[in-house]
Design a protein around this motif. Structure first.
Motif, mmCIF file in Angstrom:
data_model
loop_
_atom_site.group_PDB
_atom_site.id
_atom_site.type_symbol
_atom_site.label_atom_id
_atom_site.label_comp_id
_atom_site.label_asym_id
_atom_site.label_seq_id
_atom_site.Cartn_x
_atom_site.Cartn_y
_atom_site.Cartn_z
ATOM 1 N N LEU A 79 -7.477 3.376 3.296
ATOM 2 C CA LEU A 79 -7.147 2.720 2.122
ATOM 3 C C LEU A 79 -8.412 2.279 1.266
ATOM 4 O O LEU A 79 -8.318 1.780 0.027
ATOM 5 C CB LEU A 79 -6.711 1.238 2.491
ATOM 6 C CG LEU A 79 -5.449 1.144 3.483
ATOM 7 C CD1 LEU A 79 -5.174 -0.234 3.785
ATOM 8 C CD2 LEU A 79 -4.264 1.937 2.620
ATOM 9 N N ARG B 126 -8.313 -1.792 -3.130
ATOM 10 C CA ARG B 126 -7.805 -0.692 -2.226
ATOM 11 C C ARG B 126 -6.866 0.288 -2.741
ATOM 12 O O ARG B 126 -6.363 -0.113 -3.926
ATOM 13 C CB ARG B 126 -7.079 -1.571 -0.983
ATOM 14 C CG ARG B 126 -7.776 -2.512 -0.097
ATOM 15 C CD ARG B 126 -9.046 -1.654 0.547
ATOM 16 N NE ARG B 126 -9.954 -2.504 1.376
ATOM 17 C CZ ARG B 126 -11.283 -2.988 1.045
ATOM 18 N NH1 ARG B 126 -11.797 -2.636 -0.111
ATOM 19 N NH2 ARG B 126 -11.727 -3.741 1.935
ATOM 20 N N PHE C 203 0.842 -1.258 0.052
ATOM 21 C CA PHE C 203 -0.173 -0.042 0.055
ATOM 22 C C PHE C 203 0.661 1.125 -0.010
ATOM 23 O O PHE C 203 0.135 2.316 -0.334
ATOM 24 C CB PHE C 203 -1.022 0.062 1.256
ATOM 25 C CG PHE C 203 -2.019 -1.297 1.180
ATOM 26 C CD1 PHE C 203 -2.829 -1.301 0.317
ATOM 27 C CD2 PHE C 203 -1.639 -2.193 2.332
ATOM 28 C CE1 PHE C 203 -3.748 -2.433 0.084
ATOM 29 C CE2 PHE C 203 -2.680 -3.243 2.249
ATOM 30 C CZ PHE C 203 -3.489 -3.237 1.125
ATOM 31 N N HIS D 27 -3.846 2.757 -3.030
ATOM 32 C CA HIS D 27 -2.202 2.798 -2.614
ATOM 33 C C HIS D 27 -2.019 4.183 -2.372
ATOM 34 O O HIS D 27 -3.064 5.116 -2.485
ATOM 35 C CB HIS D 27 -1.397 2.440 -4.105
ATOM 36 C CG HIS D 27 0.148 2.389 -3.795
ATOM 37 N ND1 HIS D 27 0.795 3.463 -3.832
ATOM 38 C CD2 HIS D 27 0.824 1.187 -3.616
ATOM 39 C CE1 HIS D 27 2.297 2.905 -3.261
ATOM 40 N NE2 HIS D 27 2.230 1.600 -3.193
#
Length: 502
Positions: A195, A224, A180, A226
């Motif tokens: 996220l 999700r 992430f 980054h």
């Protein structure tokens, strides 16, 4: 002082009032009841006292330990420790929480945290040492397990994150940093909603509700965000975390990057669609080419039939009307011309039939193949009077009745044609395949791969007339049924054709 069963030096009578118990008695009780080993030794390392915890931890009774050297507890690789400890004790130093190992009576190693203090007499001289040893085996085992788990978590390629029931991040491993883009210090204490891409915020609420009910979320595929704003495809497994009382206090989340898999899936879908489009384009082009070829074939056949009829008709008239005036050589040539015209006309018909077979839709039904074979035999009786037929009863088949009739007609006629001196032609079934067998001239099996090709003939037209299309039609009919056809022959001993329909 030997504290095992030790009595206070104070000989005053005991009173019910606890305040009258001597300090020495209190001390003895404390030493005897503690979970830590408390050992007294002189400056030579000779054990002077040994409490119950020491007996429990090391396995020696006071009688076995008192008067012995403390070195009996030292592992071979730690013999120098006792000299180092006594050197410090003699200098009046205290050894605090020194972690080491000692050997129990049964030989197993005990992990200990040891505190050793000097013992002084009334004049302040150091005369020995007191040693308090705490068994930390369980603690070290837990620490080792935690260290292993921590190493596994930190080395995992997957993001492993823990959160409380409000979705606040409690831990964040190196895999999460890679996946992430956020460092642990940026995320711990923050909401996991950080996220979430826009429009997916409700996912976290649904997940937290399931976790609160004790449910596990397995391999949930989602997206999700980054740190740099790009979307990451992930497969997520989320499990409840429970405290010592079984209460759910949070959740562990393992997220795996499936971006490459998603790209591959999308690529495969695109390639499949592109392939299907190309196949459809080529199918359409092939159908169009087939239609044009069929149209061309019919046109050529129509244009050829007229001249052929004229040649055959004129030749027949010359042969009939001027027979007396014609020499024998002319009659022979006219006869050959009439036969060639008829053969060419038959070839045109066979080619048209071969062309139509490629596009003919088959109609599947159950039928009596014995009955059809008998019909064909009856038709051939006049044209092939020297040929006899043996047809097996009860030959049931499934396929296109009209096409299978054409197949049998070609094979049975072929069997008679290649049996110039008369023969018995058998039609039957052996296991799965049907067969048509003759007792004719046969052929060399070295040429078996050519026998089903158009225009390939293993004899001269003058010996056995034919166009070379019949067996090619037979093969095409069998293939349209999803079946197989093969041949077995011996020169001068006959030929057998085997075929299946599906």
């Amino acid at each position: 002082m030997n504290t095992n069963g030790a009595q206070a030096d104070d000989q005053r009578p005991a009173h019910d009032d606890a305040s009258q118990v001597s300090p020495e008695a209190y001390l003895a009780a404390i030493v005897d009841s503690t979970d830590d080993a408390i050992i007294g030794k002189d400056l030579n390392g000779i054990i002077q006292s040994w409490n119950r915890a020491a007996e429990r931890i090391f396995g020696y009774t006071p009688e076995e330990a008192i008067g012995k050297s403390i070195c009996m507890l030292l592992p071979e690789d730690r013999k120098n420790e006792e000299e180092m400890i006594f050197a410090r004790i003699r200098r009046g130093e205290k050894v605090d929480h020194f972690e080491t190992q000692r050997v129990a009576k049964d030989g197993h190693l005990v992990d200990l945290s040891v505190t050793i203090s000097p013992i002084r007499n009334r004049q302040g001289e150091i005369v020995g040492a007191s040693k308090v040893a705490r068994d930390i085996t369980d603690r070290l085992s837990v620490e080792i397990d935690r260290a292993r788990l921590s190493a596994i978590i930190d080395s995992s390629d997957d993001a492993i994150v823990s959160k409380n029931l409000k979705g606040i991040i409690q831990s964040w491993n190196a895999g999460a940093e890679r996946l992430f883009g956020y460092m642990a210090e940026e995320m711990i204490g923050q909401s996991l909603l950080r996220l979430m891409p826009p429009g997916r915020e409700d996912e976290e609420d649904r997940i937290l509700k399931r976790l609160a009910r004790g449910e596990r979320v397995d391999h949930y595929e989602t997206v999700r965000m980054h740190k740099d704003g790009r979307l990451v495809d992930v497969s997520v497994t989320i499990s409840p975390i429970r405290d010592a009382f079984g209460r759910i206090i949070g959740a562990s989340k393992v997220a795996r990057d499936i971006s490459d898999r998603k790209i591959l899936e999308a690529t495969m879908v695109h390639l499949k669609e592109e392939l299907e489009e190309r196949v459809q384009e080529r199918t359409n082009a092939l159908e169009q080419a087939n239609k044009e070829m069929e149209s061309f074939t019919h046109s050529i056949a129509h244009d050829l039939r007229g001249p052929l009829r004229a040649i055959a008709g004129t030749s027949a008239m010359l042969q009939t009307d001027f027979a007396e005036a014609l020499p024998e050589q002319a009659k022979f040539l006219l006869q050959r011309q009439i036969a060639a015209a008829k053969r060419l006309a038959q070839l045109i018909e066979d080619l048209l039939r071969y062309s139509r077979l490629g596009r003919t839709a088959i109609v599947i039904e159950d039928f009596d193949l014995t009955h059809i074979a008998k019909e064909v035999a009856a038709e051939l009786a006049t044209a092939r009077p020297g040929c006899k037929f043996e047809i097996q009863e009860g030959l049931n088949a499934t396929g296109d009745r009209i096409l299978v009739r054409l197949l049998l007609q070609n094979l049975m006629d072929n069997a008679c044609k290649f049996s110039p001196h008369g023969t018995v032609v058998q039609v039957g079934r052996k296991g799965q395949p049907f067969f048509v067998r003759d007792q004719g001239m046969g052929f060399d099996m070295a040429y078996a791969d050519k026998i089903f090709l158009p225009f390939e003939r293993l004899v001269n037209n003058d010996d056995v007339p034919g166009t070379g299309i019949g067996l090619a039609n037979v093969k095409r009919i069998v293939e349209k049924h999803g079946g197989s056809i093969w041949v077995n022959s011996n020169l001068g001993q006959g030929t057998t054709f085997f075929f299946t329909l599906s």
